[in-house]
Design an enzyme around this catalytic site. Structure first.
Site, short mmCIF file in Angstrom:
data_model
loop_
_atom_site.label_atom_id
_atom_site.label_comp_id
_atom_site.label_asym_id
_atom_site.label_seq_id
_atom_site.Cartn_x
_atom_site.Cartn_y
_atom_site.Cartn_z
N LYS A 126 7.91 -2.29 -12.03
CA LYS A 126 6.71 -2.28 -11.43
C LYS A 126 5.54 -1.92 -12.60
O LYS A 126 5.74 -1.11 -13.39
CB LYS A 126 6.36 -1.53 -10.34
CG LYS A 126 6.33 -2.39 -9.19
CD LYS A 126 5.86 -1.42 -7.93
CE LYS A 126 5.68 -2.23 -6.55
NZ LYS A 126 5.43 -1.37 -5.54
N GLU A 164 8.94 0.56 10.77
CA GLU A 164 7.65 0.96 11.84
C GLU A 164 8.70 1.11 13.09
O GLU A 164 8.22 1.97 14.01
CB GLU A 164 6.75 0.04 12.06
CG GLU A 164 5.68 -0.19 10.71
CD GLU A 164 6.22 -1.06 9.89
OE1 GLU A 164 5.40 -1.19 8.66
OE2 GLU A 164 6.97 -1.82 9.77
N ARG A 167 4.23 -4.23 14.87
CA ARG A 167 5.67 -4.62 14.66
C ARG A 167 6.40 -3.52 15.66
O ARG A 167 7.61 -3.91 15.78
CB ARG A 167 6.31 -4.34 13.38
CG ARG A 167 5.32 -5.00 12.28
CD ARG A 167 5.74 -5.11 10.99
NE ARG A 167 6.59 -6.00 10.74
CZ ARG A 167 7.13 -6.43 9.52
NH1 ARG A 167 6.91 -5.70 8.58
NH2 ARG A 167 8.16 -7.36 9.41
#
Length: 639
Positions: free
Chosen positions: A292, A376, A404
């Site tokens: 990254k 979640e 969600r």
């Protein structure tokens, strides 16, 4: 000052001439290193001005180049999980000239968007959906006898979402020739933790087998004549050797061929492997290891900080700091104060410690902090389990991501009335990220659920009061607030909470001028839109209209009798909320006046029945008819 990325000579550029993936395929391999540098330079320059997802995009440049050189988009479909790593994809598919408008109103989206390009197959913005979408697309194409490969690009962090694992299980079961590119950078947003991350790290030890396997394949492919029996022998030999030397991994057990790990920054190696994988007629996972932030040292050193970032100074990576307090920062400070006094309080996040302001809590109370990954649903039910053990969980999730876990909120929190606190950051209009990230629906989704309490503070002080009050309840409480700075404090915001009741702010306490006329209006608002309502009320006072403000505090429950008594003296009442009107609180409050027999001139303002496009917060609210000017105009028109 010298920049921390490689400067590309303006007289030897390649990227501006790439109008489609077909142009990319014409390049010599020696040009690809320069092209990768140009892509990174362009991404850094634009994100430096506009903000956006930097580290994730810098990490997949070579991967994106290799994919577009081997496969044939849009005949071959790329499905990017979350799609916050699609900037290089956009630059290579005809959007270079408009890329400077990234994340601006009416500009290029920061995510894939079907209306933007035939190379974008889905409007994505949430995690762990790519494999499901790609498998559905592939299966649908097969039913219609359409050719073309479908490639899902998913990060290792997204695999912590259960939906991704469900889709992998299904893909292996029906044996579709789906290609899954696993982009392994040991991070989702923050550094990955947990058993899945450790498992993927162990897989990197199988590189020697993959090298051996492809050498065998290359040798066999050069043989002048190979009959079916010899091909089967080679296949069985490889499987036997693998069984002897290595244990099968999760992906193989699910029914996939596994390839990797590969160096995700070696374009030549990636192209060679992708060309081989393209010929396979069975599901395959290609494990690619990337870094990254690659190519920009500040992002490499702190990829979490440069995941989603506002405009910054390119030379050193610093972000301009403003001397204002955000709601997220106010929550972070308030939670630390409460946790210091109550050891039962713990914090939960779904891979968003930095974004939700829980970083300081994690540092102060590491044993009381739980990052469950991009999960979640698990976060909500986990909170319910903690509550059953006498713990007070405070779960911080963005409003758009809480969508969600509504089933878990109903089944595992509301049904048992589990004492717990859910903090919804980014409620209401959310700047820059577009349709997938708006916090428009939480009020309409949660308000009808029994046993739930819902609060909407208007300031930092009121947020602190709400959080302290919620921690002491023997019921589940949701607190919602926007992605914005906290407005200036009003005296009424420090009044103690009384369940179901809001606070009244008379115009005399904030109006710039005295009002001599008798026209008086009541502006009723949720806390997240208070700043705009206050500006509207001040504007009305300049037009000799006295506009008082009632901040409702409680979206649920509502002390209806108290509200009716508060509104009774006013001839005109305007309801303003930063959620969708359909299923919102405004209509309920308007109905309560009618049921009480009060004849009032009323208007209900809120977010429309539509998905809200990207833009600054003020631009989004203006398009929705919630700017201070529009609120004031509606109040004037119905007086």
């Amino acid at each position: 000052m010298a920049n921390n990325y490689v400067r590309v000579r303006s007289y030897n550029t390649i990227l501006p001439d790439i109008r489609s993936p077909a142009d990319l395929k014409k390049l010599d391999k020696k040009d690809l290193i320069l092209l990768a540098k140009e892509i990174r330079k362009k991404i850094i320059e634009v994100v430096g001005k506009n903000g956006g997802h930097l580290a994730s995009n810098l990490g997949v440049v070579e991967l994106t180049i290799a994919l577009h050189r081997v496969f044939d988009s849009p005949a071959d479909a790329f499905v990017w999980d979350v799609s916050h790593q699609c900037y290089a994809h956009k630059l290579l598919t005809g959007r270079y000239d408009s890329f400077d408008t990234l994340r601006k109103k009416d500009g290029v989206s920061g995510f894939t968007k079907r209306a933007e390009s035939e190379h974008d197959f889905f409007d994505a913005g949430h995690s762990s959906t790519s494999v499901s979408s790609a498998l559905g697309l592939l299966t649908g194409r097969a039913l219609r006898h359409q050719d073309g490969k479908v490639i899902a690009v998913i990060g290792d962090g997204a695999l912590t979402g259960g939906m991704a694992m469900e889709a992998l299980s299904h893909a292996g079961q029906i044996s579709k020739n789906l290609i899954v590119i696993l982009n392994d950078n040991q991070m989702s947003i923050s550094r990955n933790t947990g058993s899945l991350s450790r498992y993927l790290s162990r897989l990197t030890m199988t590189a020697s087998y993959q090298t051996f396997r492809f050498n065998i394949d290359r040798f066999v492919g050069k043989l002048p004549f190979i009959n079916t029996y010899f091909t089967k022998f080679i296949f069985r030999f490889k499987r036997s050797l693998k069984a002897l030397l290595y244990q099968n991994n999760l992906f193989v057990e699910l029914g996939f061929e596994y390839v990797g790990p590969l160096n995700g920054h070696n374009t030549e190696e990636l192209e060679r492997v992708f060309s081989h994988v393209k010929k396979l007629n069975r599901p395959v996972v290609v494990h690619v290891v990337t870094k990254k932030g690659r190519g920009y040292s500040p992002a490499e050193n702190d990829p979490a900080a440069f995941h989603g970032i506002g405009p910054f100074c390119i030379s050193d990576g610093t972000v301009e700091k403003f001397d204002t307090l955000s709601f997220t920062e106010a929550f972070s400070a308030a939670l630390l104060d409460i946790a210091a006094k109550d050891s039962r309080v713990v914090a939960i996040t779904a891979a968003m410690a930095k974004g939700t302001g829980l970083g300081p809590f994690a540092r102060h109370y590491p044993d009381r902090f739980f990052d469950v990954g991009i999960a979640e649903q698990h976060a909500v039910t986990f909170a319910g389990g903690l509550s059953a053990a006498g713990i007070v969980p405070v779960t911080a999730i963005y409003s758009t991501f809480m969508q969600r876990a509504i089933d878990q909120l109903i089944h595992d929190i509301a049904l048992p009335a589990a004492p717990s606190v859910f903090v919804l950051d980014r409620a209401g209009a959310v700047p820059d990220d577009g349709e997938t990230h708006q916090g428009a629906f939480d009020i309409a989704l949660i308000r009808p659920v029994p046993n739930m309490i819902m609060l909407a503070p208007a300031s930092a002080a009121e947020l602190g009061l709400c959080l302290g009050w919620a921690v002491g309840r023997s019921a589940p409480v949701v607190i919602r607030y926007p992605k914005s700075t906290c407005p200036s404090e009003q005296v009424c915001f420090s009044q103690p909470l009384r369940e179901g009741r809001g606070v009244l702010l008379p115009y005399e306490e904030f109006a710039p001028v005295a009002v001599s006329g008798k026209a008086r209006v009541l502006l009723v608002c949720t806390g997240g839109i208070f700043a705009e309502v206050l500006a509207a009320a001040r504007s009305l006072s300049l037009q000799n209209i006295a506009a008082d403000i009632y901040n409702i505090r409680f979206i649920k429950p509502v002390d209806t009798a108290y509200f009716v008594d508060t509104a009774e003296p006013y001839g005109t009442v305007v309801f303003v909320e930063d959620g969708v009107v359909t299923g919102g609180i405004g209509r309920q409050l308007e109905l309560s006046l009618s049921e009480a027999g009060l004849q009032k001139k009323t208007a209900v303002l809120g977010l429309p029945d539509a998905f809200l496009a990207q833009g600054k917060r003020a631009e989004i609210l203006a398009d929705a008819g919630l700017s201070p000017e529009h609120i004031a105009a509606i109040a004037r028109s119905i007086l």
